[in-house]
Write a protein that holds these residues in place. Sequence first.
Motif, PDB file in Angstrom:
ATOM      1  N   LEU A   1      12.450  -4.059   1.900  1.00 47.27           N
ATOM      2  CA  LEU A   1      11.815  -2.898   1.286  1.00 47.27           C
ATOM      3  C   LEU A   1      12.770  -2.204   0.324  1.00 47.27           C
ATOM      4  CD1 LEU A   1       9.832  -1.356   4.302  1.00 47.27           C
ATOM      5  CD2 LEU A   1       9.021  -2.950   2.569  1.00 47.27           C
TER       6      LEU A   1
ATOM      7  N   ILE B   1      10.667  -0.514  -2.724  1.00 50.79           N
ATOM      8  CA  ILE B   1       9.464   0.018  -2.089  1.00 50.79           C
ATOM      9  C   ILE B   1       9.819   1.370  -1.471  1.00 50.79           C
ATOM     10  CG2 ILE B   1       7.786  -0.363  -0.234  1.00 50.79           C
ATOM     11  CD1 ILE B   1       8.103  -3.406  -0.877  1.00 50.79           C
TER      12      ILE B   1
ATOM     13  N   ASP C   1       8.640   5.848   2.430  1.00 51.71           N
ATOM     14  CA  ASP C   1       7.477   6.281   3.212  1.00 51.71           C
ATOM     15  C   ASP C   1       6.319   5.290   3.145  1.00 51.71           C
ATOM     16  OD1 ASP C   1       6.767   6.713   0.576  1.00 51.71           O
ATOM     17  OD2 ASP C   1       5.932   8.707   0.934  1.00 51.71           O
ATOM     18  N   TYR C   2       6.556   4.094   2.590  1.00 47.86           N
ATOM     19  CA  TYR C   2       5.494   3.092   2.496  1.00 47.86           C
ATOM     20  C   TYR C   2       4.933   2.807   3.889  1.00 47.86           C
ATOM     21  CZ  TYR C   2       2.896  -1.139   1.620  1.00 47.86           C
ATOM     22  OH  TYR C   2       1.883  -2.066   1.535  1.00 47.86           O
ATOM     23  N   GLY C   3       3.634   2.715   3.963  1.00 47.43           N
ATOM     24  CA  GLY C   3       2.964   2.400   5.216  1.00 47.43           C
ATOM     25  C   GLY C   3       2.729   3.592   6.120  1.00 47.43           C
TER      26      GLY C   3
ATOM     27  N   GLU D   1       4.392   0.171  -7.712  1.00 48.89           N
ATOM     28  CA  GLU D   1       3.206   0.900  -7.250  1.00 48.89           C
ATOM     29  C   GLU D   1       1.936   0.082  -7.503  1.00 48.89           C
ATOM     30  OE1 GLU D   1       5.493   2.234  -9.412  1.00 48.89           O
ATOM     31  OE2 GLU D   1       6.567   3.415  -7.909  1.00 48.89           O
TER      32      GLU D   1
ATOM     33  N   LEU E   1       1.860  -3.021  -5.081  1.00 47.87           N
ATOM     34  CA  LEU E   1       1.532  -2.682  -3.697  1.00 47.87           C
ATOM     35  C   LEU E   1       0.061  -2.326  -3.496  1.00 47.87           C
ATOM     36  CD1 LEU E   1       4.726  -0.673  -2.699  1.00 47.87           C
ATOM     37  CD2 LEU E   1       4.117  -3.032  -2.062  1.00 47.87           C
TER      38      LEU E   1
ATOM     39  N   ALA F   1       3.472  -4.820   1.316  1.00 50.11           N
ATOM     40  CA  ALA F   1       4.904  -5.073   1.450  1.00 50.11           C
ATOM     41  C   ALA F   1       5.182  -6.090   2.557  1.00 50.11           C
ATOM     42  CB  ALA F   1       5.634  -3.765   1.740  1.00 50.11           C
TER      43      ALA F   1
END
Length: 171
Positions: free
Chosen positions: A9, A14, A17-19, A96, A99, A104
């Motif tokens: 990540l 990435i 705070d992804y996910g 962005e 995704l 990811a």
Amino acid sequence: MNDLIKELLVELGIPEDYGQNPKLPIYPECKEIIEVGPNIVGKMQRLDLPTAVAWKQMIANATSDRIDLLLVSGFRSIEYQAELIRKKLNLGNQIEDILHVNVAPGFSQHHTGRAIDIATPGFKPLQEDFEQSEAFAWLTDNASKFGFSMTYPRDNSLLIAYEPWHWFYSN
């Protein structure tokens, strides 16, 4: 989240705070997968055993109904998912945007060996117009009988692009 996923990540840029919003599950990488045959470009595909059995049953039933289901992709390792994103980044795509279409590494159902991307003759693979095919209509009416469901319907709560070709085995 394991160290490999964290490292990937960061490497891919990435956001931390992804996910989290919306909340996306992390999927473990399946360790026991079997070959189920080549995909539409001749690359051998693999699934976990229960999914492979259900896929073969679903194909047989679709074929008896004169529907041709073709496998585009099955199992993907966490590293392979990262490579898909690397390729798009190298082409100049923004993370962005990527995704929105490719989750990811660590967050893909393909890691489980229970996700399949399906195509049919006459329709370009991995395109929304698959929803206009007889194969999609057949899947909509019959896939649940074999334990499959479409994970990313239009306007889904996960904010992932609509993928009428992506089906997940959950029995």
